[in-house]
Design a protein around this motif. Structure first.
Motif, PDB file in Angstrom:
ATOM      1  N   UNK A 198      39.306  49.047 131.596  1.00 38.82           N
ATOM      2  CA  UNK A 198      38.492  50.259 131.764  1.00 38.82           C
ATOM      3  C   UNK A 198      37.220  49.995 132.569  1.00 38.82           C
ATOM      4  N   UNK A 199      36.674  48.795 132.454  1.00 41.96           N
ATOM      5  CA  UNK A 199      35.469  48.460 133.224  1.00 41.96           C
ATOM      6  C   UNK A 199      35.748  48.538 134.729  1.00 41.96           C
ATOM      7  N   UNK A 200      36.826  47.903 135.182  1.00 43.43           N
ATOM      8  CA  UNK A 200      37.145  47.911 136.616  1.00 43.43           C
ATOM      9  C   UNK A 200      37.533  49.302 137.097  1.00 43.43           C
ATOM     10  N   UNK A 201      38.201  50.078 136.255  1.00 43.00           N
ATOM     11  CA  UNK A 201      38.557  51.442 136.650  1.00 43.00           C
ATOM     12  C   UNK A 201      37.292  52.281 136.830  1.00 43.00           C
ATOM     13  N   UNK A 202      36.323  52.102 135.950  1.00 45.75           N
ATOM     14  CA  UNK A 202      35.063  52.841 136.074  1.00 45.75           C
ATOM     15  C   UNK A 202      34.242  52.366 137.279  1.00 45.75           C
ATOM     16  N   UNK A 203      34.192  51.068 137.501  1.00 47.66           N
ATOM     17  CA  UNK A 203      33.394  50.501 138.596  1.00 47.66           C
ATOM     18  C   UNK A 203      33.986  50.811 139.977  1.00 47.66           C
ATOM     19  N   UNK A 204      35.311  50.821 140.084  1.00 45.11           N
ATOM     20  CA  UNK A 204      35.987  50.962 141.375  1.00 45.11           C
ATOM     21  C   UNK A 204      37.076  52.042 141.290  1.00 45.11           C
ATOM     22  N   UNK A 205      36.718  53.287 141.000  1.00 42.68           N
ATOM     23  CA  UNK A 205      37.746  54.317 140.784  1.00 42.68           C
ATOM     24  C   UNK A 205      38.599  54.613 142.013  1.00 42.68           C
ATOM     25  N   UNK A 206      38.086  54.382 143.200  1.00 36.31           N
ATOM     26  CA  UNK A 206      38.811  54.727 144.420  1.00 36.31           C
ATOM     27  C   UNK A 206      39.410  53.526 145.141  1.00 36.31           C
TER      28      UNK A 206
ATOM     29  N   UNK B   7      39.658  33.470 136.466  1.00 32.25           N
ATOM     30  CA  UNK B   7      40.045  34.139 135.226  1.00 32.25           C
ATOM     31  C   UNK B   7      38.959  35.119 134.828  1.00 32.25           C
ATOM     32  N   UNK B   8      39.358  36.310 134.405  1.00 31.01           N
ATOM     33  CA  UNK B   8      38.375  37.301 133.955  1.00 31.01           C
ATOM     34  C   UNK B   8      38.091  37.172 132.462  1.00 31.01           C
ATOM     35  N   UNK B   9      38.614  36.148 131.814  1.00 30.95           N
ATOM     36  CA  UNK B   9      38.349  35.931 130.388  1.00 30.95           C
ATOM     37  C   UNK B   9      37.513  34.669 130.208  1.00 30.95           C
ATOM     38  N   UNK B  10      36.201  34.820 129.977  1.00 30.56           N
ATOM     39  CA  UNK B  10      35.356  33.633 129.851  1.00 30.56           C
ATOM     40  C   UNK B  10      35.678  32.822 128.609  1.00 30.56           C
ATOM     41  N   UNK B  11      36.184  33.482 127.576  1.00 31.16           N
ATOM     42  CA  UNK B  11      36.459  32.775 126.335  1.00 31.16           C
ATOM     43  C   UNK B  11      37.652  31.844 126.487  1.00 31.16           C
ATOM     44  N   UNK B  12      38.699  32.328 127.135  1.00 33.15           N
ATOM     45  CA  UNK B  12      39.883  31.507 127.341  1.00 33.15           C
ATOM     46  C   UNK B  12      39.554  30.318 128.241  1.00 33.15           C
ATOM     47  N   UNK B  13      38.804  30.554 129.287  1.00 31.97           N
ATOM     48  CA  UNK B  13      38.454  29.470 130.205  1.00 31.97           C
ATOM     49  C   UNK B  13      37.622  28.427 129.484  1.00 31.97           C
ATOM     50  N   UNK B  14      36.657  28.857 128.700  1.00 32.63           N
ATOM     51  CA  UNK B  14      35.746  27.928 128.053  1.00 32.63           C
ATOM     52  C   UNK B  14      36.405  27.162 126.896  1.00 32.63           C
TER      53      UNK B  14
ATOM     54  N   UNK C  38      32.991  36.968 144.983  1.00 33.99           N
ATOM     55  CA  UNK C  38      33.262  36.530 143.613  1.00 33.99           C
ATOM     56  C   UNK C  38      32.274  37.263 142.703  1.00 33.99           C
ATOM     57  N   UNK C  39      32.828  37.995 141.701  1.00 34.95           N
ATOM     58  CA  UNK C  39      31.997  38.765 140.778  1.00 34.95           C
ATOM     59  C   UNK C  39      32.159  38.163 139.383  1.00 34.95           C
ATOM     60  N   UNK C  40      31.063  37.823 138.749  1.00 34.67           N
ATOM     61  CA  UNK C  40      31.094  37.228 137.419  1.00 34.67           C
ATOM     62  C   UNK C  40      31.499  38.249 136.365  1.00 34.67           C
ATOM     63  N   UNK C  41      32.264  37.804 135.380  1.00 32.40           N
ATOM     64  CA  UNK C  41      32.642  38.630 134.232  1.00 32.40           C
ATOM     65  C   UNK C  41      31.930  38.147 132.957  1.00 32.40           C
ATOM     66  N   UNK C  42      31.089  37.147 133.063  1.00 35.20           N
ATOM     67  CA  UNK C  42      30.491  36.541 131.884  1.00 35.20           C
ATOM     68  C   UNK C  42      29.622  37.491 131.081  1.00 35.20           C
ATOM     69  N   UNK C  43      28.981  38.448 131.740  1.00 37.28           N
ATOM     70  CA  UNK C  43      28.079  39.344 131.020  1.00 37.28           C
ATOM     71  C   UNK C  43      28.712  40.683 130.666  1.00 37.28           C
ATOM     72  N   UNK C  44      29.977  40.885 130.911  1.00 28.06           N
ATOM     73  CA  UNK C  44      30.608  42.176 130.591  1.00 28.06           C
ATOM     74  C   UNK C  44      30.793  42.326 129.097  1.00 28.06           C
TER      75      UNK C  44
END
Length: 183
Positions: free
Chosen positions: A18-26, A141-148, A177-183
């Motif tokens: 939902x975050x990416x859909x809201x940020x980049x709807x088009x 990876x967009x999952x910081x927890x899995x990577x860490x 490159x866009x960070x996902x760490x603070x999402x």
């Protein structure tokens, strides 16, 4: 200028969709596998995202779609989510796959397909390589927890990310490159 949003390896992280859909709807959004979501969750996002299978995913049924000039026909048997797709967007030919089956040099693979850009995930590491006018892009990876959590010898703690490919017709201008760490 057009954008293509590319992300991978959510490993159960559901808030990124939902975050990416809201940020980049088009903008078209390509997901490179390992979502580890249920079939109904994948179907919920199936109209907004193009999915390919990762090595941790099930084979989901998704319908063909057209999105901002990008047309995807799922060509695997029974229209199941494929392990690999080849598509045209903004005058460029892309190959999208998870990457766990790529054993050869990616630029030989691109040349064989006569493609301009390979989109692949799996390693959890952001990477952009260019050779002879062709690109190989891994959004990380967009999952910081899995990577860490990875404590496998040789793996490092890596920040999470997705990427935005900026392009004009027939040309990639930049890969952000866009960070996902603070999402």
């Amino acid at each position: 200028m057009k954008q293509l949003i590319v992300f991978s390896d959510a490993h159960g992280r559901r808030d990124i969709f939902p975050y990416l859909e809201e940020m980049y709807p088009d903008s078209p959004k390509i997901y490179l596998g390992d979502c580890q979501m249920t079939r109904s969750e994948v179907e919920k996002y199936g109209d907004q995202f193009v999915f390919v299978l990762g090595n941790c995913d099930y084979n989901y049924h998704l319908k063909p779609k057209t999105y901002d000039g990008l047309h995807i026909e799922y060509r695997s048997s029974n229209d199941l989510t494929p392990e690999e797709i080849v598509f045209q967007y903004q005058g460029l030919t892309f190959i999208a796959c998870h990457g766990h089956h790529l054993y050869e040099d990616e630029f030989l693979y691109l040349k064989a397909w006569k493609a301009d850009c390979l989109l692949q995930g799996h390693t959890h590491v952001f990477k952009v390589k260019q050779k002879e006018g062709r690109y190989s892009i891994n959004p990380g990876s967009c999952n910081p927890y899995k990577v860490r959590e990875m404590e496998i010898e040789g793996w490092k703690r890596i920040p999470s990310s997705y990427c935005v490919i900026q392009m004009e017709y027939g040309k990639i201008l930049d890969v952000l490159r866009i960070s996902c760490d603070e999402l």
